[in-house]
Design an enzyme around this catalytic site. Sequence first.
Site, PDB file in Angstrom:
ATOM      1  N   GLU A   1      52.923   4.363  33.040  1.00 17.90           N
ATOM      2  CA  GLU A   1      52.475   3.580  31.886  1.00 17.90           C
ATOM      3  C   GLU A   1      53.294   2.308  31.670  1.00 17.90           C
ATOM      4  OE1 GLU A   1      52.466   6.132  28.442  1.00 17.90           O
ATOM      5  OE2 GLU A   1      51.568   7.778  29.596  1.00 17.90           O
TER       6      GLU A   1
ATOM      7  N   HIS B   1      50.347  10.908  37.568  1.00 16.38           N
ATOM      8  CA  HIS B   1      51.292  11.190  36.490  1.00 16.38           C
ATOM      9  C   HIS B   1      52.682  10.935  37.051  1.00 16.38           C
ATOM     10  CE1 HIS B   1      52.856  13.451  32.907  1.00 16.38           C
ATOM     11  NE2 HIS B   1      53.902  13.521  33.735  1.00 16.38           N
TER      12      HIS B   1
ATOM     13  N   LYS C   1      60.261  17.220  22.981  1.00 18.52           N
ATOM     14  CA  LYS C   1      59.339  16.318  22.308  1.00 18.52           C
ATOM     15  C   LYS C   1      58.440  17.151  21.400  1.00 18.52           C
ATOM     16  CE  LYS C   1      57.688  14.445  26.083  1.00 18.52           C
ATOM     17  NZ  LYS C   1      56.859  13.580  26.934  1.00 18.52           N
TER      18      LYS C   1
ATOM     19  N   HIS D   1      51.427  19.724  35.654  1.00 15.83           N
ATOM     20  CA  HIS D   1      51.079  18.581  34.799  1.00 15.83           C
ATOM     21  C   HIS D   1      49.658  18.680  34.262  1.00 15.83           C
ATOM     22  CE1 HIS D   1      54.420  16.196  36.995  1.00 15.83           C
ATOM     23  NE2 HIS D   1      54.862  16.525  35.792  1.00 15.83           N
TER      24      HIS D   1
ATOM     25  N   GLY E   1      55.608   8.252  32.079  1.00 12.78           N
ATOM     26  CA  GLY E   1      56.568   7.227  31.703  1.00 12.78           C
ATOM     27  C   GLY E   1      56.632   6.052  32.655  1.00 12.78           C
ATOM     28  N   ILE E   2      56.719   6.311  33.953  1.00 12.47           N
ATOM     29  CA  ILE E   2      56.751   5.236  34.950  1.00 12.47           C
ATOM     30  C   ILE E   2      55.363   4.624  35.098  1.00 12.47           C
ATOM     31  CG2 ILE E   2      57.154   4.691  37.381  1.00 12.47           C
ATOM     32  CD1 ILE E   2      59.205   6.998  37.418  1.00 12.47           C
TER      33      ILE E   2
ATOM     34  N   GLY F   1      59.308  13.859  36.412  1.00 13.72           N
ATOM     35  CA  GLY F   1      58.497  14.718  37.256  1.00 13.72           C
ATOM     36  C   GLY F   1      57.243  13.945  37.603  1.00 13.72           C
TER      37      GLY F   1
ATOM     38  N   GLU G   1      50.332  14.877  25.902  1.00 11.43           N
ATOM     39  CA  GLU G   1      50.298  16.325  26.086  1.00 11.43           C
ATOM     40  C   GLU G   1      50.350  17.071  24.759  1.00 11.43           C
ATOM     41  OE1 GLU G   1      52.712  16.783  30.288  1.00 11.43           O
ATOM     42  OE2 GLU G   1      53.738  15.917  28.551  1.00 11.43           O
TER      43      GLU G   1
ATOM     44  N   MET H   1      64.198   5.553  36.872  1.00 10.37           N
ATOM     45  CA  MET H   1      63.609   4.377  37.495  1.00 10.37           C
ATOM     46  C   MET H   1      64.055   3.091  36.803  1.00 10.37           C
ATOM     47  SD  MET H   1      61.634   3.407  40.014  1.00 10.37           S
ATOM     48  CE  MET H   1      60.531   4.756  40.500  1.00 10.37           C
TER      49      MET H   1
ATOM     50  N   ARG I   1      64.130  15.648  41.906  1.00  8.90           N
ATOM     51  CA  ARG I   1      63.513  16.634  42.787  1.00  8.90           C
ATOM     52  C   ARG I   1      63.024  15.973  44.071  1.00  8.90           C
ATOM     53  NH1 ARG I   1      59.384  19.052  38.622  1.00  8.90           N
ATOM     54  NH2 ARG I   1      60.354  17.636  37.117  1.00  8.90           N
TER      55      ARG I   1
ATOM     56  N   ARG J   1      54.285  23.959  25.329  1.00  9.08           N
ATOM     57  CA  ARG J   1      53.969  23.682  26.731  1.00  9.08           C
ATOM     58  C   ARG J   1      54.728  24.686  27.589  1.00  9.08           C
ATOM     59  NH1 ARG J   1      56.916  19.586  30.478  1.00  9.08           N
ATOM     60  NH2 ARG J   1      55.676  19.710  32.390  1.00  9.08           N
TER      61      ARG J   1
ATOM     62  N   ASN K   1      57.122  20.402  23.262  1.00  4.58           N
ATOM     63  CA  ASN K   1      57.097  20.116  24.697  1.00  4.58           C
ATOM     64  C   ASN K   1      58.544  20.059  25.161  1.00  4.58           C
ATOM     65  OD1 ASN K   1      56.801  19.099  27.290  1.00  4.58           O
ATOM     66  ND2 ASN K   1      55.347  17.505  26.713  1.00  4.58           N
TER      67      ASN K   1
END
Length: 416
Positions: free
Chosen positions: A347, A224, A33, A197, A344-345, A228, A395, A300, A257, A109, A26
């Site tokens: 979760e 998600h 990853k 996604h 990530g954010i 991103g 993923e 974040m 973005r 991916r 990924n």
Amino acid sequence: MTDRRDPDRPDSRSPHSRARAVLALNAGSSSIKFGLFTQGGGGALVRLARGIVEEAGPEPRLAIQSGLGATAQERRLPAGAGTDAVLEALLATVDDRLGGTPLTAVGHRVVHGGRDFDGPAVVDADILSAIDRLTPLAPLHQPRSVEPMRIVAALRPGLRQVACFDTAFHHHLAPPVSRYAIPRAYEDAGIRKYGFHGLSYEFVAGRLAEIAPDLSAGRTVVAHLGNGASLCAMRNGRSVDTTMGFSALDGLVMGTRCGALDPGVVLHLQTAHGLSVSEVEDLLYRRSGLLGVSGLSGDMRVLAGSEDARAREAVDLFAFRVARETAALASTLAGLDALVFTGGIGEHDASVRAEICRRLEWLGLACDPARNARGDTRIDAAGSRVAVLVVPTDEESVIARYAMELGGGRKALAQA
């Protein structure tokens, strides 16, 4: 005698030794990853290891963890090592952990599949060229998907590779959801909403069907949220609308973005500020979003720890846009039964989840502060008319499953 074998490494006496092993890659902008999988009983996927290759910085770093998180290994690569050297080191590490069990496929991916790819595809020269031709639709991401395929093909010419597309989950979207109000000739040329996604949404949809089948069958918005970010409206685990559109720039505010933007701003940047096309691209993809608003960071976590007022304003804008677009997708669904946070954010950031939920209280949604702080799977309060869940995404497991399934070399292309 003490058995000193690595418990996560297959050997000749293990059922894993007869299984096929696959590697899921990924690739992000500055890291890759990965997950290493084999087949367990009944053909189920078993994760042997996971990890990340970080290419940013003077010395690339390869970090690998066992499937159970019991052991860890870290390796620094020589300064200036390119992606080819990084992947060569990764493949050597994979071979070592497999202990003689052959690696049979590598899954990748791929962010954009355009109009042609409605599912995974075994990579050959024609498929690779077709993926490469989609680069103008995802200039930040597509080259990072193509590069590892070319390198792996050179390093292991006989190793099967499978491309897994983020757009495939949304491929069936049709007008009016998929349509822009531009002349039909441009729509015929491929300018439409694609959505992204998809590998994450596919995993979450499957997981939701396992843990809450009643909600899975209903009206669900999955958020998600990471560097991103996007939302997907689902019914029966199937995408019916999403916030990202023609490109991965659309929709929510992201790390760097911009998200949804008045197209007149782009024209103004070119005509009044003299920015070239490449300068506008750099601005919207790499210098906007949380980074642009805060002037500090697109991360974040950094903003949450800052006392700078601009950091708070960037986080507020992020939560405002997520809530607003969730309400818009609830309109597409004609109601809302569940909101699912992932990424990530989504979760890990309880404060962002709480702020988004607060803005959606008018929908009958209530978040339980204690459950949210703990990161429970269900974080809605008693009496909430909308279920609120936190479901970690994976993923790499979706990529690995497709790599296993395409063991016979089938190509999966839409029939236009």
